[in-house]
Motif scaffolding. Structure first.
Motif, short mmCIF file in Angstrom:
data_model
loop_
_atom_site.label_atom_id
_atom_site.label_comp_id
_atom_site.label_asym_id
_atom_site.label_seq_id
_atom_site.Cartn_x
_atom_site.Cartn_y
_atom_site.Cartn_z
N GLY A 284 7.54 -10.25 39.38
CA GLY A 284 7.45 -11.58 39.97
C GLY A 284 8.60 -11.81 40.92
N GLU A 285 8.81 -13.05 41.28
CA GLU A 285 9.94 -13.37 42.16
C GLU A 285 11.24 -13.01 41.46
OE1 GLU A 285 10.01 -17.25 43.80
OE2 GLU A 285 7.87 -17.26 44.28
N GLY A 286 12.10 -12.30 42.18
CA GLY A 286 13.37 -11.89 41.58
C GLY A 286 13.26 -10.65 40.71
N GLN B 84 10.41 -9.91 35.02
CA GLN B 84 10.94 -10.92 34.11
C GLN B 84 10.21 -10.81 32.77
OE1 GLN B 84 13.55 -12.66 34.78
NE2 GLN B 84 13.67 -12.06 36.95
#
Length: 266
Positions: free
Chosen positions: A109-111, A114
């Motif tokens: 995901g973003e970053g 996670q």
């Protein structure tokens, strides 16, 4: 929001299998222990538990990647299972019951990746903790017999209980003075070590904890359990999640103040 309950049920099945394997060899007089290149111990039980988990995942989730402490990364894709077969191997090989199998599912995901599912199972303590994104964090003997976890509401550092693993890593990074200042600022300190401080933060029995040097498999399951219990999990740099090579966890109210102490350099 995706529903991760099937993945959580699978993680419990994996933990059940690992618990049986690790408990079978716990305190065995003929347990074989080797020293890895980083000078940390690895037992035959570590390897057997990870092999067992990988075998289950190959059958149940053949498209998912697996990252484990003992055998590295296998596979690619947006979903990755992260496994520490025995977190606390030094305790395990000495007969100390504070060790656990850590299992997490991470999604891209973003970053970056996670954690969305986490299970921490400590069979010698008779304890298990788990969480799935958006569904809260729990402890108990099974999915159907569980208590929801909530972090503490302690707002003052002078009333806080602080857990850590050891002093050596803080000294190696030049953070020892800040660490010692923090121990003087809190109400109580205890060196529980490994996975346990994070689970106690999630339970509300400890308010803050931190470690200066960790790998992803040490943190991924802990991170989702702490955050789903209402707490905060970051690196010492304040970056959310398990990606900084170190960790700080708290009830959220004390987090910035804790980081302020631990980032002091002299």
């Amino acid at each position: 929001m995706p529903d991760y309950r099937d993945d959580l049920r699978l993680a419990h099945v994996l933990a059940d299998a690992a618990d049986a394997a690790t408990m079978d060899r716990f305190k065995a007089l003929d347990l074989k222990v080797e020293t890895k290149p980083d000078m940390t111990p690895v037992s035959e039980a570590d390897k057997a538990a990870e092999e067992l988990i990988r075998g289950h995942l190959q059958r149940a989730r053949p498209r998912d990647a697996v990252l484990g402490e003992e055998y590295g990364i296998e596979g690619t894709g947006p979903r990755r299972w992260v496994v520490d077969p025995i977190d606390g191997t030094k305790n395990y090989v000495r007969g100390v019951p504070v060790w656990a199998t850590l299992i997490s599912l991470m999604e891209a995901g973003e970053g970056g990746y996670q954690p969305v599912v986490g299970v921490v199972s400590a069979p010698a303590l008779g304890r298990r903790w788990w969480a799935a994104k958006g569904h809260g964090a729990f402890t108990g003997r099974s999915l159907s017999s569980a208590t929801r976890l909530r972090v503490s509401s302690v707002p003052r550092m002078g009333d806080a209980s602080f857990a850590y693993s050891s002093l050596s890593g803080w000294e190696d990074q030049g953070r020892l003075d800040g660490f010692l200042d923090l121990t003087k600022a809190v109400w109580r300190t205890r060196g529980y070590g490994d996975f346990w401080p994070y689970m106690m933060v999630a339970e509300g029995s400890v308010d803050i904890c931190a470690e200066p040097e960790l790998s992803l498999w040490d943190m991924a399951a802990n991170a989702i359990i702490v955050t789903e219990a209402g707490g905060t999990f970051t690196g010492l740099d304040g970056r959310p999640g398990p990606h900084s090579g170190n960790a700080a966890a708290s009830n959220g109210l004390l987090h910035d103040e804790m980081l302020g102490y631990l980032n002091q350099r002299y």
